[in-house]
Motif scaffolding. Sequence first.
Motif, PDB file in Angstrom:
ATOM      1  N   HIS A 186     -33.142  17.494 -36.954  1.00  9.07           N
ATOM      2  CA  HIS A 186     -32.234  16.343 -36.959  1.00  9.07           C
ATOM      3  C   HIS A 186     -31.225  16.409 -38.104  1.00  9.07           C
ATOM      4  O   HIS A 186     -30.366  15.536 -38.226  1.00  9.07           O
ATOM      5  CB  HIS A 186     -33.038  15.042 -36.979  1.00  9.07           C
ATOM      6  CG  HIS A 186     -33.874  14.906 -35.748  1.00  9.07           C
ATOM      7  ND1 HIS A 186     -33.334  14.626 -34.507  1.00  9.07           N
ATOM      8  CD2 HIS A 186     -35.201  15.078 -35.551  1.00  9.07           C
ATOM      9  CE1 HIS A 186     -34.296  14.613 -33.602  1.00  9.07           C
ATOM     10  NE2 HIS A 186     -35.433  14.883 -34.208  1.00  9.07           N
ATOM     11  N   GLY A 203     -44.021  13.584 -32.992  1.00 10.78           N
ATOM     12  CA  GLY A 203     -43.351  13.177 -34.221  1.00 10.78           C
ATOM     13  C   GLY A 203     -44.269  13.033 -35.420  1.00 10.78           C
ATOM     14  O   GLY A 203     -43.908  12.421 -36.417  1.00 10.78           O
ATOM     15  N   GLU A 263     -35.684  18.279 -25.838  1.00 10.67           N
ATOM     16  CA  GLU A 263     -34.779  17.125 -25.848  1.00 10.67           C
ATOM     17  C   GLU A 263     -34.131  16.938 -27.223  1.00 10.67           C
ATOM     18  O   GLU A 263     -33.002  16.473 -27.328  1.00 10.67           O
ATOM     19  CB  GLU A 263     -35.575  15.871 -25.470  1.00 10.67           C
ATOM     20  CG  GLU A 263     -34.758  14.606 -25.368  1.00 10.67           C
ATOM     21  CD  GLU A 263     -35.632  13.438 -24.958  1.00 10.67           C
ATOM     22  OE1 GLU A 263     -35.613  12.420 -25.673  1.00 10.67           O
ATOM     23  OE2 GLU A 263     -36.348  13.552 -23.942  1.00 10.67           O
ATOM     24  N   GLN A 264     -34.824  17.351 -28.270  1.00 12.62           N
ATOM     25  CA  GLN A 264     -34.303  17.226 -29.629  1.00 12.62           C
ATOM     26  C   GLN A 264     -33.442  18.419 -30.045  1.00 12.62           C
ATOM     27  O   GLN A 264     -32.889  18.433 -31.142  1.00 12.62           O
ATOM     28  CB  GLN A 264     -35.469  17.087 -30.613  1.00 12.62           C
ATOM     29  CG  GLN A 264     -36.267  15.819 -30.428  1.00 12.62           C
ATOM     30  CD  GLN A 264     -37.499  15.839 -31.289  1.00 12.62           C
ATOM     31  OE1 GLN A 264     -37.403  15.832 -32.504  1.00 12.62           O
ATOM     32  NE2 GLN A 264     -38.672  15.877 -30.659  1.00 12.62           N
ATOM     33  N   THR A 321     -39.695  18.629 -38.168  1.00 12.30           N
ATOM     34  CA  THR A 321     -39.356  17.327 -37.577  1.00 12.30           C
ATOM     35  C   THR A 321     -38.082  16.777 -38.209  1.00 12.30           C
ATOM     36  O   THR A 321     -37.289  16.115 -37.549  1.00 12.30           O
ATOM     37  CB  THR A 321     -40.494  16.293 -37.714  1.00 12.30           C
ATOM     38  OG1 THR A 321     -40.827  16.116 -39.088  1.00 12.30           O
ATOM     39  CG2 THR A 321     -41.718  16.691 -36.922  1.00 12.30           C
ATOM     40  N   ALA A 367     -40.269  17.164 -25.143  1.00 10.46           N
ATOM     41  CA  ALA A 367     -39.800  16.362 -26.286  1.00 10.46           C
ATOM     42  C   ALA A 367     -39.059  17.240 -27.297  1.00 10.46           C
ATOM     43  O   ALA A 367     -38.021  16.839 -27.838  1.00 10.46           O
ATOM     44  CB  ALA A 367     -40.975  15.651 -26.956  1.00 10.46           C
ATOM     45  N   LEU A 368     -39.575  18.446 -27.553  1.00 14.94           N
ATOM     46  CA  LEU A 368     -38.908  19.343 -28.498  1.00 14.94           C
ATOM     47  C   LEU A 368     -37.556  19.796 -27.953  1.00 14.94           C
ATOM     48  O   LEU A 368     -36.549  19.808 -28.675  1.00 14.94           O
ATOM     49  CB  LEU A 368     -39.784  20.541 -28.826  1.00 14.94           C
ATOM     50  CG  LEU A 368     -41.099  20.242 -29.545  1.00 14.94           C
ATOM     51  CD1 LEU A 368     -41.803  21.542 -29.906  1.00 14.94           C
ATOM     52  CD2 LEU A 368     -40.906  19.371 -30.758  1.00 14.94           C
TER      53      LEU A 368
END
Length: 176
Positions: free
Chosen positions: A109, A94, A139-140, A105, A136-137
Amino acid sequence: MTRVLYLIACAAGPTQHIDDAVRDAQAQGWDTCLILTPAAAEWWADRIAELESVTGHPVRSRYKLPGQRDALPKADAMLVAPLSCTSLNKWGAGIADTLALGLVTEGVHLGIPVVAMPYFNRAQGAQPAVARSFAALREQGVRVLDGPNGYESHPPKQGNPRDFPWHRALAALPAP
């Protein structure tokens, strides 16, 4: 109406050929804006005007100052390629300390489709942080193209930047 692609490139070997990727994206119907990490911008410092001529837009590598207008149209999709190991791990944590990372980033979202394809060697890829960052990427909602359907890490000192599979990265984007 032409859709806008932000092509975001890190300081990795294939960035030497980013002009070819821009032309390929344009041939597929994308109005392509180029954003470089500061290190990648140094590689192109003497040729930024050439890239701006190819894209028809300013090439960005730094955040704008408060009060300045956006120099680029709003993105309909973002492609981060080549994604370096350093930028991958910062993004996965992040950290948005560059314009390139700040855009993605936030963009993912905001509902902007984001695709990423790495370029680094197997020794770098063996770092435990790499698998965590990919997870992590994903998951987003980032579509990460690593392995057989994207870019498979090469042995150290054996990468071939000219053979980076731009076609796979561009095919993973939504249709313009």
